[in-house]
Motif scaffolding. Structure first.
Motif, PDB file in Angstrom:
ATOM      1  N   VAL A  84       0.842  -1.195   0.000  1.00 56.35           N
ATOM      2  CA  VAL A  84       0.000   0.000   0.000  1.00 56.35           C
ATOM      3  C   VAL A  84       0.880   1.249   0.000  1.00 56.35           C
ATOM      4  O   VAL A  84       0.598   2.236  -0.686  1.00 56.35           O
ATOM      5  N   HIS A 102     -10.190  -0.774   1.131  1.00 51.01           N
ATOM      6  CA  HIS A 102      -9.259  -1.910   1.249  1.00 51.01           C
ATOM      7  C   HIS A 102      -9.857  -2.928   2.218  1.00 51.01           C
ATOM      8  O   HIS A 102     -10.431  -2.551   3.232  1.00 51.01           O
ATOM      9  N   LYS A 104      -8.273  -4.800   4.168  1.00 47.25           N
ATOM     10  CA  LYS A 104      -7.472  -4.871   5.395  1.00 47.25           C
ATOM     11  C   LYS A 104      -7.650  -3.597   6.225  1.00 47.25           C
ATOM     12  O   LYS A 104      -7.546  -2.480   5.700  1.00 47.25           O
ATOM     13  N   GLU A 105      -7.888  -3.802   7.493  1.00 44.49           N
ATOM     14  CA  GLU A 105      -8.156  -2.671   8.387  1.00 44.49           C
ATOM     15  C   GLU A 105      -6.879  -1.882   8.636  1.00 44.49           C
ATOM     16  O   GLU A 105      -5.831  -2.469   8.916  1.00 44.49           O
ATOM     17  N   GLY A 106      -6.979  -0.581   8.510  1.00 44.32           N
ATOM     18  CA  GLY A 106      -5.820   0.284   8.728  1.00 44.32           C
ATOM     19  C   GLY A 106      -5.048   0.592   7.452  1.00 44.32           C
ATOM     20  O   GLY A 106      -4.096   1.369   7.479  1.00 44.32           O
ATOM     21  N   ALA A 107      -5.469   0.018   6.306  1.00 43.79           N
ATOM     22  CA  ALA A 107      -4.742   0.270   5.052  1.00 43.79           C
ATOM     23  C   ALA A 107      -4.747   1.759   4.672  1.00 43.79           C
ATOM     24  O   ALA A 107      -3.695   2.313   4.319  1.00 43.79           O
ATOM     25  N   HIS A 127     -13.666  -2.142   9.826  1.00 45.22           N
ATOM     26  CA  HIS A 127     -13.187  -1.151  10.787  1.00 45.22           C
ATOM     27  C   HIS A 127     -13.980   0.150  10.733  1.00 45.22           C
ATOM     28  O   HIS A 127     -14.862   0.377  11.542  1.00 45.22           O
TER      29      HIS A 127
ATOM     30  N   ARG B 106      -7.416  -9.513   9.754  1.00 45.24           N
ATOM     31  CA  ARG B 106      -7.959  -8.486   8.856  1.00 45.24           C
ATOM     32  C   ARG B 106      -7.136  -7.201   8.888  1.00 45.24           C
ATOM     33  O   ARG B 106      -7.461  -6.242   8.210  1.00 45.24           O
ATOM     34  N   CYS B 107      -6.101  -7.167   9.713  1.00 46.03           N
ATOM     35  CA  CYS B 107      -5.308  -5.936   9.860  1.00 46.03           C
ATOM     36  C   CYS B 107      -4.283  -5.809   8.734  1.00 46.03           C
ATOM     37  O   CYS B 107      -3.692  -6.803   8.301  1.00 46.03           O
ATOM     38  N   ILE B 108      -4.040  -4.593   8.291  1.00 48.23           N
ATOM     39  CA  ILE B 108      -3.067  -4.346   7.216  1.00 48.23           C
ATOM     40  C   ILE B 108      -1.673  -4.851   7.613  1.00 48.23           C
ATOM     41  O   ILE B 108      -0.887  -5.269   6.757  1.00 48.23           O
ATOM     42  N   GLU B 112       1.240  -6.234   4.927  1.00 44.85           N
ATOM     43  CA  GLU B 112       2.067  -5.149   4.386  1.00 44.85           C
ATOM     44  C   GLU B 112       3.524  -5.317   4.800  1.00 44.85           C
ATOM     45  O   GLU B 112       3.838  -5.456   5.981  1.00 44.85           O
ATOM     46  N   ALA B 133      -2.703   0.402  16.354  1.00 44.65           N
ATOM     47  CA  ALA B 133      -2.967   1.739  15.812  1.00 44.65           C
ATOM     48  C   ALA B 133      -3.700   1.664  14.478  1.00 44.65           C
ATOM     49  O   ALA B 133      -4.331   2.627  14.068  1.00 44.65           O
ATOM     50  N   TYR B 134      -3.623   0.517  13.805  1.00 44.24           N
ATOM     51  CA  TYR B 134      -4.244   0.402  12.485  1.00 44.24           C
ATOM     52  C   TYR B 134      -5.691  -0.095  12.571  1.00 44.24           C
ATOM     53  O   TYR B 134      -6.579   0.487  11.997  1.00 44.24           O
ATOM     54  N   CYS B 135      -5.909  -1.196  13.301  1.00 45.64           N
ATOM     55  CA  CYS B 135      -7.241  -1.812  13.282  1.00 45.64           C
ATOM     56  C   CYS B 135      -7.965  -1.717  14.629  1.00 45.64           C
ATOM     57  O   CYS B 135      -9.122  -2.116  14.727  1.00 45.64           O
TER      58      CYS B 135
END
Lengths: 321, 148
Positions: A84, A102, A104-107, A127, B106-108, B112, B133-135
């Protein structure tokens, strides 16, 4: 440079101002048709979407801007394994603003840290979905004339329903809002929303399983779809998908001015017989989604509405500047 | 009883849960230090029965913040000229960067490359806790499965 990643990225005052612009657009869309001339929106949709993507594209086209992007991860370099972070650095060279969805959560948050252009979170996994929240807020404000002093029932998949999480976070900032969270045990609102949003701010809420028992208390009923794509186990989905189906009969006890919202798409959780009921506000919501996204694009690109720009020019001429 | 010289200048990390010292040694990157580091395992302790101790000679400016996440019962004494000049009270750090991994599939961070694993301290009904911090997924509380 601002991004919209989380619904709380904007203050209550900024949201009010944004909704004011959205109302201006709703009143005279034509007046805004050249506001984004020469600007480009990139729609980076790694997950299928009809409403949100088309709504963003319609918003930018209505503002006189251009649109580029992709509609599925298969048609992006994500299939080649691109991160990303790398994608957004590249897209920053091609566009002035981007909307990212996206799985994926937080992308989108990750993207915003590497981006040279404003990033809008157009939904990240289960999310957040802050632009749907702006749409919801605009619809509630137009129906109720204010965002405070309401009892809102959120019904269905409150666990994976990102629109629900975003809306609770946003509405919890207004005075006099009470939440009734209607869901089966397995699809309850995640702990973090309960603990860090509702409990922490002392916002009144109750959890319920029977929609009909609480119907007469509601000013807003926010229905959601049980989303097949969020389940790892098909059996669980099949068991839970038909838990709540809103029909005209169930609305008998509802207040005459209650508004029924749904982020759409619906499957069968609202019977089509309800569509003619004046309380049904979900297609109005879809229309508001375009207006509010137009206002958001303008805000993030720091573009004034034509009326405000004219007033500013007029003032400058008057002052001899 | 085994004797280790007292420090003239350095840091004593005391009241470490018995058996955890080697793991903390790795976690704090003490293996990268040039100075003398003593690891004392299974020392007698009135409070814990058995405990581990780490003594670091000659260095005073090591970031030990992470210990506030691992175990707030650990004590830290800063020694100079043979005397304790400071006893550090451990508090949970506001942010954990690359200390724990998010378990949410499900978290980036699950796909990544090169992403920092960041957790933030949040308030909750049942006390403070760390969330991705992301999900925003809660830390599952398995510090033994840290990134290192």
């Amino acid at each position: 440079m601002r991004h919209l990643i989380d619904p709380l990225d904007f203050t209550v005052e900024e949201i009010e101002a944004l909704l004011d612009v959205a109302d201006e657009i709703a009143a005279d869309r034509q007046a805004f048709r050249q506001v984004c001339q020469g600007k480009t929106l990139a729609t980076l949709f790694y997950e299928a979407s009809t409403r949100t993507r088309l709504s963003f594209e319609a918003a930018m086209l209505n503002l006189g801007g251009n649109v580029l992007g992709f509609a599925t991860a298969d048609s992006s370099s994500a299939v080649k394994g691109e991160s990303v972070a790398d994608t957004i650095r590249t897209v920053s060279c091609y566009a002035d603003i981007c909307a990212m969805r996206h799985p994926k959560e937080g992308a989108p948050l990750r993207a915003s840290r590497f981006s040279r252009i404003p990033v809008i979170n157009a939904g990240d996994g289960g999310h957040q979905h802050p632009t749907q929240t702006l749409t919801d807020l605009m619809t509630i404000r137009r129906r109720r004339k204010q965002l405070g002093n309401i009892t809102i029932g959120l019904c269905g998949d409150l666990k994976f329903g990102r629109t629900v999480h975003s809306l609770i976070k946003s509405l919890a900032r207004y005075e006099g809002v009470k939440f009734i969270l209607i869901s089966p045990e397995e699809l309850r609102v995640p702990d973090y929303v309960i603990e860090e949003v509702l409990w922490d701010k002392g916002v009144p809420f109750v959890e319920a399983e029977d929609m009909e028992l609480v119907m007469d208390q509601l000013d807003i009923l926010y229905m959601t779809r049980v989303q097949k794509e969020r389940f790892f186990n098909e059996e669980d989905y099949v068991r839970l998908k038909d838990t709540y189906i809103l029909t005209p009969d169930k609305l008998a006890a509802a207040k005459p001015d209650m508004a029924i919202l749904h982020p759409l798409p619906r499957v069968n959780e609202i019977s089509i017989d309800v569509d003619q009921d004046p309380r049904a506000a979900y297609f109005e919501q879809a229309q508001n989604g375009v207006y509010v996204r137009m206002a958001l694009i303008m805000m993030l690109l720091e573009l004034a509405s034509p009326a405000a720009a004219m007033a500013k020019d007029g003032a400058s001429i008057k002052e001899g500047r | 009883m085994l004797n280790i010289d007292s420090l003239e200048r350095g840091i004593v990390i005391d009241h470490i849960k018995a058996g955890s010292a080697m793991w903390l040694y790795q976690l704090l990157n003490l293996d990268r230090l040039e100075c003398t580091v003593a690891i004392i395992k299974n020392a007698r302790s009135n409070k814990l029965g058995k405990k581990d101790i780490i003594k670091i000679e000659g260095m005073l400016d090591i970031n030990l913040e992470i210990l506030g996440y691992i175990d707030p019962n650990i004590t830290i004494a800063i020694i100079d000229e043979g005397k304790i000049i400071e006893k550090k009270r451990l508090v949970p750090p506001e942010t954990l960067r690359n200390v724990i991994r998010c378990k949410n599939p499900r978290c980036i961070t699950s796909i990544e490359e090169g992403v920092d694993h960041i957790f933030r301290l949040t308030k909750g009904q049942n006390g403070p806790r760390y969330r991705c911090a992301y999900c925003e997924q809660e830390d599952q509380g398995q510090p033994e499965k840290l990134l290192k």
